[in-house]
Design a protein around this motif. Structure first.
Motif, PDB file in Angstrom:
ATOM      1  N   ARG B 207      11.939   2.739  57.286  1.00 42.13           N
ATOM      2  CA  ARG B 207      11.529   1.814  58.339  1.00 42.13           C
ATOM      3  C   ARG B 207      12.700   1.008  58.902  1.00 42.13           C
ATOM      4  N   HIS B 208      13.818   0.942  58.181  1.00 47.69           N
ATOM      5  CA  HIS B 208      14.956   0.160  58.660  1.00 47.69           C
ATOM      6  C   HIS B 208      16.190   1.041  58.658  1.00 47.69           C
ATOM      7  N   VAL B 209      16.265   1.931  59.644  1.00 49.00           N
ATOM      8  CA  VAL B 209      17.299   2.957  59.603  1.00 49.00           C
ATOM      9  C   VAL B 209      18.688   2.420  59.901  1.00 49.00           C
ATOM     10  N   SER B 210      18.785   1.212  60.443  1.00 45.87           N
ATOM     11  CA  SER B 210      20.143   0.737  60.712  1.00 45.87           C
ATOM     12  C   SER B 210      20.532  -0.437  59.823  1.00 45.87           C
ATOM     13  N   THR B 266      18.040  26.220  37.908  1.00 49.77           N
ATOM     14  CA  THR B 266      19.428  26.255  37.455  1.00 49.77           C
ATOM     15  C   THR B 266      20.231  25.059  37.923  1.00 49.77           C
ATOM     16  N   ILE B 267      19.741  24.391  38.936  1.00 49.49           N
ATOM     17  CA  ILE B 267      20.477  23.218  39.419  1.00 49.49           C
ATOM     18  C   ILE B 267      20.196  22.031  38.518  1.00 49.49           C
ATOM     19  N   PRO B 268      21.231  21.354  38.064  1.00 41.44           N
ATOM     20  CA  PRO B 268      20.995  20.194  37.191  1.00 41.44           C
ATOM     21  C   PRO B 268      20.271  19.049  37.920  1.00 41.44           C
ATOM     22  N   LEU B 269      19.591  18.270  37.108  1.00 44.52           N
ATOM     23  CA  LEU B 269      18.735  17.220  37.653  1.00 44.52           C
ATOM     24  C   LEU B 269      19.493  16.241  38.542  1.00 44.52           C
ATOM     25  N   THR B 270      20.682  15.848  38.072  1.00 41.09           N
ATOM     26  CA  THR B 270      21.429  14.845  38.829  1.00 41.09           C
ATOM     27  C   THR B 270      21.724  15.346  40.246  1.00 41.09           C
ATOM     28  N   LEU B 271      22.027  16.635  40.324  1.00 36.30           N
ATOM     29  CA  LEU B 271      22.330  17.191  41.629  1.00 36.30           C
ATOM     30  C   LEU B 271      21.089  17.260  42.495  1.00 36.30           C
ATOM     31  N   LYS B 272      19.960  17.531  41.860  1.00 38.20           N
ATOM     32  CA  LYS B 272      18.706  17.627  42.608  1.00 38.20           C
ATOM     33  C   LYS B 272      18.383  16.303  43.291  1.00 38.20           C
ATOM     34  N   ILE B 273      18.727  15.224  42.588  1.00 38.28           N
ATOM     35  CA  ILE B 273      18.464  13.907  43.173  1.00 38.28           C
ATOM     36  C   ILE B 273      19.182  13.785  44.508  1.00 38.28           C
ATOM     37  N   PHE B 274      20.412  14.297  44.543  1.00 39.52           N
ATOM     38  CA  PHE B 274      21.156  14.192  45.800  1.00 39.52           C
ATOM     39  C   PHE B 274      20.656  15.176  46.843  1.00 39.52           C
ATOM     40  N   VAL B 275      20.151  16.302  46.379  1.00 35.84           N
ATOM     41  CA  VAL B 275      19.545  17.239  47.321  1.00 35.84           C
ATOM     42  C   VAL B 275      18.364  16.568  48.013  1.00 35.84           C
ATOM     43  N   TYR B 276      17.603  15.903  47.192  1.00 33.71           N
ATOM     44  CA  TYR B 276      16.454  15.168  47.741  1.00 33.71           C
ATOM     45  C   TYR B 276      16.919  14.125  48.754  1.00 33.71           C
ATOM     46  N   GLU B 277      17.949  13.366  48.340  1.00 31.46           N
ATOM     47  CA  GLU B 277      18.447  12.290  49.171  1.00 31.46           C
ATOM     48  C   GLU B 277      19.011  12.848  50.483  1.00 31.46           C
ATOM     49  N   LEU B 278      19.660  14.018  50.343  1.00 31.71           N
ATOM     50  CA  LEU B 278      20.261  14.634  51.517  1.00 31.71           C
ATOM     51  C   LEU B 278      19.195  15.076  52.508  1.00 31.71           C
ATOM     52  N   SER B 279      18.121  15.663  51.995  1.00 28.98           N
ATOM     53  CA  SER B 279      17.110  16.128  52.944  1.00 28.98           C
ATOM     54  C   SER B 279      16.389  14.947  53.596  1.00 28.98           C
ATOM     55  N   LEU B 280      16.220  13.867  52.795  1.00 30.35           N
ATOM     56  CA  LEU B 280      15.640  12.653  53.376  1.00 30.35           C
ATOM     57  C   LEU B 280      16.538  12.124  54.497  1.00 30.35           C
ATOM     58  N   ASN B 281      17.825  12.084  54.203  1.00 32.41           N
ATOM     59  CA  ASN B 281      18.781  11.566  55.178  1.00 32.41           C
ATOM     60  C   ASN B 281      18.814  12.434  56.443  1.00 32.41           C
ATOM     61  N   SER B 282      18.761  13.755  56.238  1.00 31.20           N
ATOM     62  CA  SER B 282      18.775  14.658  57.395  1.00 31.20           C
ATOM     63  C   SER B 282      17.564  14.396  58.287  1.00 31.20           C
ATOM     64  N   ASP B 283      16.422  14.241  57.628  1.00 33.65           N
ATOM     65  CA  ASP B 283      15.198  13.954  58.394  1.00 33.65           C
ATOM     66  C   ASP B 283      15.355  12.697  59.227  1.00 33.65           C
ATOM     67  N   LEU B 284      15.882  11.659  58.577  1.00 30.45           N
ATOM     68  CA  LEU B 284      16.014  10.370  59.267  1.00 30.45           C
ATOM     69  C   LEU B 284      16.978  10.488  60.442  1.00 30.45           C
ATOM     70  N   ILE B 285      18.110  11.149  60.200  1.00 32.22           N
ATOM     71  CA  ILE B 285      19.095  11.292  61.281  1.00 32.22           C
ATOM     72  C   ILE B 285      18.485  12.065  62.444  1.00 32.22           C
TER      73      ILE B 285
END
Lengths: 445, 405
Positions: B207-210, B266-285
């Protein structure tokens, strides 16, 4: 060497004092003052000193220590200023030193005082007459028990805000201290009518009874007080909501000497109480009935006709009273000094006029509170011009009052304090600066 | 004339004090711009909202300030605590930026003359008026520490505090102080708050993208989450929902790259968190065009991914895909370089393809702002992070050759 440490500040001063003194003379026997003055005289001088000075003196020399800490100097002690420092040991040392000399002790606000030290005090200082324990929240019935057992001479006791005190305390006091004249049990919320009844039976000399905020005090308690303590002069029942007309009527009937009565917040009272007070208590000088919303002009008419010595009246939020009350008060109570009419919304300029024109009240009236009286206008202030003694007028939220009105009043009564919400006007900018039309550099050019 | 008003100022101050002590539901404070005409109380209360008329503010503040400064000269014991409290409340309500006064309040609390819970309420009301006051947060932090030392139900305390921070952040964008305070609260209530905050901060950034402060908070949150997972004694239950959503996002991310051997398992959990974050960020952008904060957050994501890929401290995540070489028994700690056939290399390849596609999508002529940020990001990637964009160099990579069209 020191009896107790009252404050570090005191100690500091004493050290300073000591070095000066000892620097001049090597042995205290050689000190001039001790040579010239007999001990009795020194003792007499010390008897005029306050707690702090005595403690300082006690640290000067061994001789002075003995003299300054002599019990005879410690008859009246007020430790209010040291409340946070006063621990149990202080009280115990104090009681050992003072012994039978102690007459009056104030421990107001000394919250760390507990039963055990009070028990020691009661044991040593059996002659104490005036004891103030207001706000000593840790003391319980045990304190009152030991006081009642040992201190037969106790006549004034303040137990305000000692919330652990119950009926049991009052019962033991009733048995042990028959000379009690003044008692304050404000905010002792555990006290009920039973305790008050026992107290009234045991202490017939009671003159002053203060029980603010004791919600469990009922009509029956007041009736007992009236019945057994005919000498009562001061009664304060502030916020005792369950008190009713019958109790107050009986009080008025039995205690004709009443001169100071506070019934503020006793919301069940009606005109009947006022009429009873008017009939029997002619020496009434202070009456506080704030928040008694059922009182009307009729009651105050009776009061004004009979109680001509009234000086202070608090009628805040007696919402039914009108100008009639003021007319009667103006005629009947020539000594009126302080009158509070806050939130009496029916009061108008006419009422104030009668107050202002009554010659006697104009002579005495010093404080008049009219805040939240919406009908009051500047005209009222003009009527007050004749009250030469008037020192303070409260006008908060009187929305018809203007700055100009207040200024006119102030012109006539220069020393008056008028309290209103008007903010001070910022002084207008200095108009003498007309020559500054050009900036400085231009002027030079 | 100034002195004349002092009685009224005193009355107004004590009225304010009474309001606060009688109404624990009081929720906001405001100064109304009003020129005085009538002899009327400047205090307004409407539905637990407090307001003061502006004409009286300077006078009341001067009165309170002057008296408090005099009050400080008096030696401790003779001070009248109640009067001091009333003055302090008035002064701090109007100007909460005075550290001295907050310290005086601390003294009062420490000497038992003031209820710390009362002050928590009082300061929360000030926050609605000045949501960006650093001294105030410092004071609240002090109270909370003070309470934690002595009380029992701390969990509730911090939960409440986090809500207050959220309200303050809502009132003032880029409210760095509020978010810093919230980070502190988060550290106090780890790990139980992780899951709740994960969801809350996601909602917030959507809700507060900037508002970069919000993103900064999320970055901290992710850091805490990683270290919690790293602690190895972590409880799956505590972060169940996070794990679930992260898995889902990873499946979605890999969906386009089916030809690779990489799977979500096969992808470790820590990396998955960033995958999630990345797709969220892509959506927002993609949805909210041209907000720099979003792109900055993207940098953080890539920075962290790179760190993870190079991290030699957690070799267990980087088990080799290519098991044909079992002779190589030495653990990969010694080889921080990303091996050719490891999960890491494959992942970084997929990532660079993904990023390249994304940047191409963003470089739309009609959105110059977006294009500008996309270019910047591309440059940054090339310069600081060694993600090579496959279009330029990596064409000979066999894994790559098979898939990307």
């Amino acid at each position: 060497m020191q009896m107790w440490s009252v404050t570090s500040v005191v100690k500091g001063h004493a050290e300073h004092f000591k070095t000066i003194l000892l620097g001049r003379v090597f042995h205290e026997e050689e000190a001039v003052i001790n040579k010239k003055l007999p001990k009795e005289l020194l003792l007499r001088i010390f008897s005029y000193l306050d707690v702090v000075s005595l403690c300082r003196c006690a640290q000067v020399s061994k001789t002075w220590n003995v003299l300054a800490l002599d019990g005879s100097n410690w008859q009246r002690i007020d430790l209010f200023n040291f409340q946070t420092d006063v621990e149990g040991s202080v009280i115990e040392n104090l009681s050992r030193r003072c012994g039978g000399f102690l007459r009056k002790l104030s421990l107001r606000g000394c919250q760390s005082v507990e039963d055990s030290s009070m028990r020691t005090l009661a044991g040593y200082c059996i002659n104490v007459e005036d004891l103030n324990l207001n706000g000593c929240k840790n003391i319980t019935d045990a304190t009152c028990q030991s006081l009642a057992r040992h201190c037969k001479k106790l006549s004034r006791l303040d137990l305000g805000s000692c919330s652990k005190v119950t009926d049991f305390s009052l019962k033991t006091l009733a048995d042990g201290t028959p000379n009690l004249t003044n008692i304050n049990i404000s905010w002792c919320e555990a006290v009920t009518e039973n305790g008050v009844e026992a107290l009234a039976r045991g202490c017939p000399k009671l003159k002053s009874f203060v029980s603010k905020g004791c919600l469990q005090i009922t009509d029956k308690a007041i009736s007992c007080l009236a019945q057994y303590c005919p000498l009562l002069e001061v009664v304060n029942l502030h916020g005792c909501v369950s008190v009713e007309d019958s109790g107050v009527s009986k009080l008025a009937l039995c205690c004709p000497g009443l001169h100071n009565v506070c019934l503020s917040g006793c919301v069940r009272l009606t005109d009947a109480s006022l009429v009873a007070l008017a009939q029997h208590c002619h020496s009434l000088s202070t009456l506080e009935v704030a928040g008694c919303a059922q009182f009307t002009d009729t009651g105050f008419q009776a009061l004004a006709r009979n109680c001509r010595l009234l000086e202070k009246m608090d009628l805040e939020e007696c919402v039914l009273i009108t100008d009639q009350t003021l007319i009667h008060l103006a005629m009947g109570c020539p000594r009126l000094e302080k009158l509070s009419l806050s939130h009496c919304e029916l009061i108008t300029d006419d009422g104030i006029r009668s107050l202002g024109t009554s010659p006697c009240s104009a002579e005495h009236l010093t404080v008049l509170e009219l805040d939240n009286c919406p009908l009051i206008t500047d005209t009222s202030l003009e009527h007050l011009i004749t009250c030469h003694n008037l020192q303070r007028v409260e006008l908060y939220d009187c929305q018809l009052i203007t700055r100009a009105g207040i200024r006119r009043l102030r012109n006539h009564l220069p020393n008056i304090r008028v309290h209103a919400y008007f903010a001070p006007v910022t002084p207008p900018p200095n108009t003498s600066g007309s020559r500054q039309r050009y900036c400085r550099c231009c002027a030079i050019l | 004339m100034q002195e004349e008003f002092y009685a009224a100022a005193e009355k107004i101050l004590s009225d304010l004090y009474n309001l606060f002590s009688k109404d624990p539901k009081l929720k906001s404070f405001e100064i109304l711009p009003v020129v005085q005409i009538e002899n009327k109380s400047p205090i307004h209360v409407e539905e637990h909202c407090l307001a003061l008329e502006s004409w009286c503010v300077p006078h009341i503040y001067c009165y309170a300030y002057k008296n408090l400064m005099n009050h400080r000269q008096i030696k401790g014991k003779l001070r009248d605590a109640e009067k001091c409290n009333t003055l302090l409340m008035g002064a701090l309500l109007l100007n909460p930026d005075i550290t001295t006064f907050w310290n005086m309040r601390k003294e009062l609390i420490r000497s038992g003359k003031l209820d710390p819970y009362f002050d928590l309420h009082f300061t929360s009301v000030i926050l609605t008026f000045k949501p960006k006051c650093a001294d105030l947060y410092a004071f609240r932090k002090w109270i909370l520490k003070y309470l934690v030392q002595s009380s029992r139900n701390n969990e509730n305390l911090f939960e409440n505090e986090i809500q207050i921070c959220e309200a303050a952040a809502d009132r003032y964008s880029n409210n760095y102080h509020a978010w810093t305070h919230r980070i502190w609260c988060l550290t106090q209530s780890l790990p139980n708050s992780l899951q709740r905050e994960w969801a809350a901060s996601m909602k917030w950034v959507q809700r507060h993208v900037s508002d970069y402060s919000g993103f900064h908070y999320r970055q901290k949150l992710i850091t805490f989450l990683l270290s919690y997972i790293d602690s190895r004694s972590y409880d799956q239950e505590v972060i169940k929902l996070i794990l679930f959503s992260v898995d889902e996002a990873t499946e979605g991310f890999l969906h386009n790259f089916k030809t690779y051997e990489l799977t979500a398992q096969t992808i470790p959990l820590t990396l998955k968190i960033f995958v999630y974050e990345l797709s969220l960020n892509s959506d927002l952008i993609w949805n909210f065009v041209g907000h720099e904060a979003l792109w900055c957050h993207r940098r953080f994501i890539f920075h962290e991914i790179k760190r993870l890929l190079l991290d030699s401290n957690c070799p267990k995540y980087w088990g080799r895909l290519d098991t044909s070489n079992p002779a190589d028994g030495t653990p990969p700690e010694k080889t921080p370089k990303i091996g050719k056939h490891s999960v890491g290399s494959e992942f970084s390849l997929i990532l660079s393809i993904y990023e390249d596609m994304f940047l191409a999508k963003c470089s739309d002529e009609r959105e110059p702002r977006q294009m500008f940020y996309a270019n910047k990001h591309k440059q940054w990637l090339a310069k600081f992070s060694k993600f090579r964009l496959p279009l330029n160099e990596d064409r000979d990579n066999p894994v790559f050759r098979g898939s990307y069209k």
